[in-house]
Design a protein around this motif. Structure first.
Motif, PDB file in Angstrom:
ATOM      1  N   ARG A  87     108.788  -3.770  44.829  1.00 21.80           N
ATOM      2  CA  ARG A  87     109.414  -5.024  44.430  1.00 21.80           C
ATOM      3  C   ARG A  87     108.599  -6.166  45.021  1.00 21.80           C
ATOM      4  O   ARG A  87     108.649  -6.446  46.201  1.00 21.80           O
ATOM      5  N   ALA A  88     107.855  -6.795  44.162  1.00 22.02           N
ATOM      6  CA  ALA A  88     107.012  -7.896  44.611  1.00 22.02           C
ATOM      7  C   ALA A  88     107.871  -9.135  44.822  1.00 22.02           C
ATOM      8  O   ALA A  88     108.891  -9.315  44.158  1.00 22.02           O
ATOM      9  N   PRO A  89     107.493  -9.992  45.770  1.00 20.56           N
ATOM     10  CA  PRO A  89     108.228 -11.248  45.952  1.00 20.56           C
ATOM     11  C   PRO A  89     108.235 -12.036  44.646  1.00 20.56           C
ATOM     12  O   PRO A  89     107.248 -12.075  43.927  1.00 20.56           O
ATOM     13  N   THR A  90     109.342 -12.650  44.393  1.00 24.72           N
ATOM     14  CA  THR A  90     109.527 -13.341  43.123  1.00 24.72           C
ATOM     15  C   THR A  90     109.774 -14.823  43.381  1.00 24.72           C
ATOM     16  O   THR A  90     110.436 -15.185  44.353  1.00 24.72           O
ATOM     17  N   SER A  91     109.190 -15.638  42.525  1.00 24.65           N
ATOM     18  CA  SER A  91     109.496 -17.069  42.553  1.00 24.65           C
ATOM     19  C   SER A  91     110.584 -17.331  41.532  1.00 24.65           C
ATOM     20  O   SER A  91     110.402 -17.082  40.352  1.00 24.65           O
ATOM     21  N   VAL A  92     111.704 -17.810  42.026  1.00 23.75           N
ATOM     22  CA  VAL A  92     112.864 -17.969  41.157  1.00 23.75           C
ATOM     23  C   VAL A  92     113.251 -19.438  41.088  1.00 23.75           C
ATOM     24  O   VAL A  92     113.368 -20.105  42.109  1.00 23.75           O
ATOM     25  N   VAL A  93     113.402 -19.917  39.874  1.00 30.87           N
ATOM     26  CA  VAL A  93     114.006 -21.230  39.677  1.00 30.87           C
ATOM     27  C   VAL A  93     115.325 -20.992  38.969  1.00 30.87           C
ATOM     28  O   VAL A  93     115.371 -20.325  37.941  1.00 30.87           O
ATOM     29  N   SER A 130     110.825 -13.566  48.494  1.00 25.84           N
ATOM     30  CA  SER A 130     110.980 -14.387  47.290  1.00 25.84           C
ATOM     31  C   SER A 130     111.310 -15.818  47.681  1.00 25.84           C
ATOM     32  O   SER A 130     111.823 -16.089  48.766  1.00 25.84           O
ATOM     33  N   GLU A 131     111.023 -16.714  46.776  1.00 26.78           N
ATOM     34  CA  GLU A 131     111.369 -18.123  47.001  1.00 26.78           C
ATOM     35  C   GLU A 131     112.295 -18.574  45.887  1.00 26.78           C
ATOM     36  O   GLU A 131     112.219 -18.078  44.759  1.00 26.78           O
ATOM     37  N   LEU A 132     113.151 -19.516  46.256  1.00 24.88           N
ATOM     38  CA  LEU A 132     114.177 -19.946  45.308  1.00 24.88           C
ATOM     39  C   LEU A 132     114.288 -21.465  45.337  1.00 24.88           C
ATOM     40  O   LEU A 132     114.272 -22.080  46.405  1.00 24.88           O
ATOM     41  N   ALA A 133     114.368 -22.033  44.145  1.00 22.88           N
ATOM     42  CA  ALA A 133     114.720 -23.449  44.009  1.00 22.88           C
ATOM     43  C   ALA A 133     115.832 -23.532  42.979  1.00 22.88           C
ATOM     44  O   ALA A 133     115.836 -22.787  42.005  1.00 22.88           O
ATOM     45  N   VAL A 134     116.785 -24.407  43.255  1.00 18.26           N
ATOM     46  CA  VAL A 134     117.920 -24.554  42.345  1.00 18.26           C
ATOM     47  C   VAL A 134     117.910 -25.970  41.804  1.00 18.26           C
ATOM     48  O   VAL A 134     117.867 -26.945  42.563  1.00 18.26           O
ATOM     49  N   ILE A 135     117.913 -26.066  40.499  1.00 18.71           N
ATOM     50  CA  ILE A 135     117.931 -27.365  39.837  1.00 18.71           C
ATOM     51  C   ILE A 135     119.311 -27.554  39.229  1.00 18.71           C
ATOM     52  O   ILE A 135     119.760 -26.721  38.440  1.00 18.71           O
ATOM     53  N   GLY A 136     119.977 -28.622  39.637  1.00 21.05           N
ATOM     54  CA  GLY A 136     121.255 -28.938  39.032  1.00 21.05           C
ATOM     55  C   GLY A 136     121.034 -29.495  37.645  1.00 21.05           C
ATOM     56  O   GLY A 136     120.230 -30.399  37.449  1.00 21.05           O
TER      57      GLY A 136
END
Lengths: 721, 299
Positions: A87-93, A130-136
């Motif tokens: 499971r590779a790190p995932t960039s999640v938006v 993994s990295e995560l950004a949340v856009i409202g």
């Protein structure tokens, strides 16, 4: 393709068993010395090929059957090109819908809570690193706007998400996500998750073109993200919405009766019986009204309101009933009440005799109660007439509007003062007559930017009654003339204009024309300069060229024009989300007025100089609701960011429409976090095929049995069949 | 042990002792016997009177009838003669089939031939023997001497089945050689083309022979009971073999055999040839005795 138990594939050698048995039988044959060979020869001559084919077919089926059984036991997994490399790190938006509709609460749980739970489950399954950004999608979500690998922050940030009350901006959010992927995301494995109620008003075909552009930007990236749509379980429920409150104009006079119109809409499928609407003024309940609404029906509740004090006021209308979305049960409006509007009338032909001066009719129309002083009524407009030779720039200091009534021309000093006056938000009305210096108007005034249209020539004749023309009575969209769309409130019919200036408006600036004559010539033209507005009328404001001053419409017309021109200095107090709030305040350089947002957050924003005035501005208006401005000096001002009415329509996309949206971006639909996890496992580990292989083995077994039964029938009978 | 006793046990002879081989048509013999002769002449069995004609032998005048009628009548008698029977024993390879422990078809046919020979000789009939495969192997002319049985038995015992079958050709050749009408008893499996066989039988019939076909079947040839892969090596043609799974062919084989039997039966009936089918699940003499007793009743 991969296998759960690849070692079991060694069992594929068992496929040789039927072949071996076949060969073994053929080599362990029995020899029979036979006499009746003639019969065998005959039969084999006819049936040898058929028998061989049948035997090979049977052999193939048996071999295939064993192969399929072994394959099923090995647990085949269709990976569609994905690998088992871990499971590779995932960039999640994550696009999180925090719009108003998500505040809908059914069975004690809001759609927002369901979305937050789904989002938490989803992020908890993301691979380490993994990295995560949340856009409202409606308003920014604090702490998670930038990509972060802090898992604790993910959870707390998602927990802290609140409804914004604003509308979801789908295309804009997708573009933001694309920007994040392009510039900020580090990992090659990328995922875009959209958690939303997928309202039809936000995701419907009307916004498809903008959305497709955003999809294209996302999917054309070098490392395009996988896209997952996570619709929360939304349904079209009973909902009644209120607002936005419609005001007659932006500024209301003291003791003027303003009729507030409050729209009420029943979005549900049940009749709203006696929906009570209460009205509060300055947080004090004033009155109440009730309406009955059929499903899908709208109504307007009319509330006449008067204000006895100048300044900023707040009116709120609210629906008392029960529905699933309480966020749209209230509507508010900020009202600026002004005590007087000072107007300077510059007369090109002053005359002390009654109704003889150039501005006599106008002054009378603007101050109808000035001389009579009857009852409690008072004039909102305070007009002062000066001669063209006697007016000074200093006179503009205390007025909101100025009227050039048949003024021949101005001095350069006066012209400069007028330009500054208008640029600072003042209003100017130009009523040319027989005394004007046309050349000066065409050059000096036009060059100063104060002439909305160039007077070309005089049309008609002041005394030619037979060639008089009327005003084209079309629907008026200008706020100063919209009054005359209702014949009950006044009409411009019957006005006869004998002479007028033909105003030259370039075709590309035709939107400047506010009203036209029956000949098609512009009658009233508007132009903006700085913060102010200029209106140019094709006729003078007295009765020399027309009967306009003699008509009943003259008084409301001129008053509306002056109120319009005199109040434009005030920026609007009721704006749409994301429009800046602004107000001219008294202050000095370095003052930091305090803005209070609907969520209680406090912002200090320094004043900005605008000409001779100071402007307080605030741009973070994503959240609808009431904003408060406390200026350095003076009383508190109210502002209202209007709630998006489309958010009240809770109807979600249908199944086919949602699939269509998913197809636009080759997205996966996962209704729950578990579904998404299954989809991820499928992507990462592939689709388990053992069930399908078992089924195929069963099919082959049945075929083999069927073929055996068929072969057991007499050959001749089969041949005849 | 003599050749005869190797083929016929005392039980067999006892079983045959009360039987005879009847003929249905007239046969030509050279001495008196059980069978009706086509030749009229002196005999013990009166046949008819006919009017005297000049040239008739006076000794054949019926004087008693002349006394009653006053006219000359000649007495005619049924001539009883012995039969000239030829046993046509198929010695082709296909007759060599047997399941190993029991008799081969040839052995079975040989015992029946011996039994028939004994019976015919007991009836004072002349019995000959022909063995054949694709051609005549041996020809023993008919004799009615009691000692002829030994010759026949030795000939049979000295014959071993082998070679291909060509019944049609052999029978046509034989039909030319047999001048005198007689009884032809064919002991064969008849594994040949039915039209060829029928054509040859028709040839026999054309020569006024009475033909009796005793068809010998081994039960395996009817039931095809083999299991597993089997290589069938031809008993007639060396090197000719078929490699089959009998289960795949059993039904078709049985159907084909039934069809063959039916065609042969119909053909024989059409040519007035007696066809008797013997399956080797009964002892040969018992089966023969059973058949002869039935034929005797029908004759």
């Amino acid at each position: 393709m991969t296998f759960v138990n690849a070692a079991l594939l060694a069992g594929l050698v068992a496929m040789a068993i039927p072949v071996i048995i076949h060969l073994w039988h053929r080599h362990r044959f029995r020899v029979v010395p036979w006499g009746a060979m003639m019969f065998l020869d005959e039969l084999l001559r006819v049936h040898r090929r058929r028998i061989q084919i049948e035997q090979w077919l049977l052999l193939a089926l048996r071999t295939l059957l064993i192969g399929l059984v072994v394959l099923a036991m090995a647990g085949p997994v269709w990976t569609r090109g994905s690998s088992l490399a871990g499971r590779a790190p995932t960039s999640v938006v994550m696009l999180f819908d925090n719009s108003l509709s998500m505040e809908t609460s059914e069975a004690g749980r809001s759609w927002l809570d369901a979305a937050k739970e789904a989002a938490r489950s989803l992020v908890s399954e993301l691979p380490r690193g993994s990295e995560l950004a949340v856009i409202g999608m409606a308003a920014p979500i604090p702490r998670l706007e930038e990509p972060t690998v802090d898992r604790a922050l993910w959870v707390s940030g998602i927990d802290d998400i609140e409804g914004s009350g604003a509308a979801a901006r789908v295309a804009e959010s997708l573009q933001s996500a694309a920007g994040l992927f392009e510039k900020r995301m580090q990992n090659a494995d990328r995922l875009l998750v959209i958690v939303s109620d997928f309202q039809r008003t936000s995701w419907g075909p009307e916004s498809a073109e903008e959305r497709r552009a955003a999809w294209r930007r996302l999917t054309s990236q070098p490392l395009p993200p996988r896209i997952v749509l996570m619709p929360v379980p939304a349904s079209s429920s009973d909902n009644v919405s209120v607002g936005p409150i419609q005001l007659p104009r932006g500024v209301i006079g003291v003791n003027q009766t303003a009729k507030l119109r409050v729209p009420v809409h029943n979005w549900g499928r049940r009749r709203a019986v006696d929906a009570r609407i209460r009205l509060k003024v300055d947080q004090v309940e004033r009155t109440m009204s009730s309406v009955r609404l059929a499903p899908g029906e709208s109504a307007q509740v009319l509330f006449p309101v008067t204000f006895d004090r100048a300044g900023s006021h707040l009116v709120e209308a609210m629906f008392d009933g029960e529905d699933v979305l309480r966020g749209d049960n209230e509507a508010a409006a900020a009202i600026l009440v002004a005590d007087r509007i000072a107007v300077l009338l510059v007369s090109g032909d002053p005359n002390p005799l009654p109704l003889r001066g150039e501005t006599a009719f106008l002054e009378l129309a603007l101050q109808p109660y000035a001389r009579e002083r009857r009852g409690r009524r008072s004039d909102w407009i305070e007009a002062r007439t000066v001669g063209e030779s006697t007016w000074t720039p200093a006179m503009l200091r205390d007025v909101r509007a100025v009227v050039l009534a048949n003024v021949r021309q101005c001095s350069s000093e006066q012209l400069r003062a007028l330009v500054e006056f208008v640029q600072d938000g003042g209003g100017m009305l130009i009523c040319p007559g027989d005394r004007i210096n046309l050349e000066w108007y065409r050059t000096a005034l036009a060059n100063a930017g104060l002439l909305p249209a160039v007077p070309v020539s005089l049309q008609g004749a002041p005394s030619a009654e037979e060639t008089a023309v009327g005003i084209s009575l079309q629907r008026f969209y200008h706020p100063a003339l919209s009054l005359f769309n209702d014949p009950g409130r006044g009409t411009l019919q019957g006005i006869r204009i004998r002479a007028w200036y033909q105003l030259d408006v370039p075709s590309d600036l035709s939107e400047r024309v506010v009203a036209r004559l029956e000949t098609g010539d512009p009658w009233l033209v508007e132009h903006r300069l700085g913060a102010g507005r200029i209106l140019l009328m094709a006729i003078p404001c007295d009765a020399d060229w027309s009967n306009l001053p003699l008509k009943p419409a003259y008084v409301p017309l001129m008053q509306e024009l002056m109120i319009y021109l005199g109040t434009t200095v005030h920026p609007p107090r009721n704006v749409a989300p994301r429009e800046a709030l602004a107000a001219f305040v008294e202050g000095t350089e370095g003052d930091r007025p305090v803005w209070t947002a609907p969520d209680g957050s406090v912002h200090e924003v320094p004043l900005v100089a605008r000409g001779h005035r100071w402007l307080a501005e605030f741009g973070h208006t994503e959240r609808p609701g009431v904003y408060w401005l406390r200026p350095p000096r003076g009383e508190v001002m109210h502002f209202v960011v209007q709630r998006p009415p489309e958010e009240s329509d809770l109807d979600p996309l249908g199944e086919a429409e949602l699939n269509h949206v998913a197809a636009e971006a080759s997205a996966t639909i996962a209704r729950t976090a578990a579904e998404w996890l299954a989809a991820e496992r499928h992507r990462r580990y592939g689709r388990e095929l053992w069930r399908a292989v078992w089924w195929w083995a069963m099919v082959v077994l049945l075929l083999e049995l069927g073929l055996e039964a068929w072969l057991a029938r007499p050959v001749l009978e089969r041949a005849s069949a | 042990m003599t050749a005869v006793t190797r083929l016929l046990s005392p039980d067999d002879l006892r079983r045959l002792s009360n039987l005879h081989v009847p003929t249905r048509t007239r046969v030509e013999g050279f001495c008196s016997g059980l069978h009706r002769s086509p030749h009229k002449g002196f005999s013990v069995e009166f046949r008819e009177h006919r009017a005297y004609a000049p040239g008739d032998e006076l000794r054949r005048l019926d004087w008693k009838l002349f006394g009653r009628r006053d006219r000359f009548f000649i007495r005619e008698f049924e001539e009883e003669t012995n039969v000239r029977a030829m046993l046509l024993l198929d010695a082709s390879g296909s007759m060599g089939y047997g399941d190993g422990s029991e008799l081969t078809k040839f052995d079975y046919a040989a015992r029946m031939a011996a039994g028939l020979s004994w019976l015919l000789l007991q009836q004072s009939d002349a019995v000959g023997l022909v063995t054949f495969d694709t051609q005549l192997r041996q020809y023993i002319p008919p004799r009615s001497r009691p000692g002829h049985l030994k010759v026949l038995a030795e000939t049979i015992l000295n014959t071993t089945p082998g070679g291909e079958t060509s019944l049609g050709t052999v029978f046509h050749d034989l039909a030319v050689q047999l001048h005198r009408r007689g009884l032809l008893i064919i002991l064969s499996d008849c594994f040949d083309s039915v039209p060829h066989i029928l054509s040859a039988l028709a040839h026999f019939r054309h020569a006024h022979h009475e033909v009796l076909v005793l068809q010998i079947w081994h039960p395996d040839e009817l039931e095809f009971p083999f299991r597993g892969w089997v290589r069938f090596d031809s008993l007639e043609r060396a090197g000719h073999r078929q490699f089959v799974d009998p289960a795949m062919l059993r039904e078709a084989y049985q159907a084909r055999v039934r069809q063959f039997q039916e065609e042969l039966r119909r053909g024989c009936y059409r040519h007035r040839v007696d066809l008797a089918t013997f399956v080797m699940n009964r002892p040969p003499i018992e089966a023969l005795a059973s058949y002869l007793s039935g034929r005797g009743r029908r004759a």
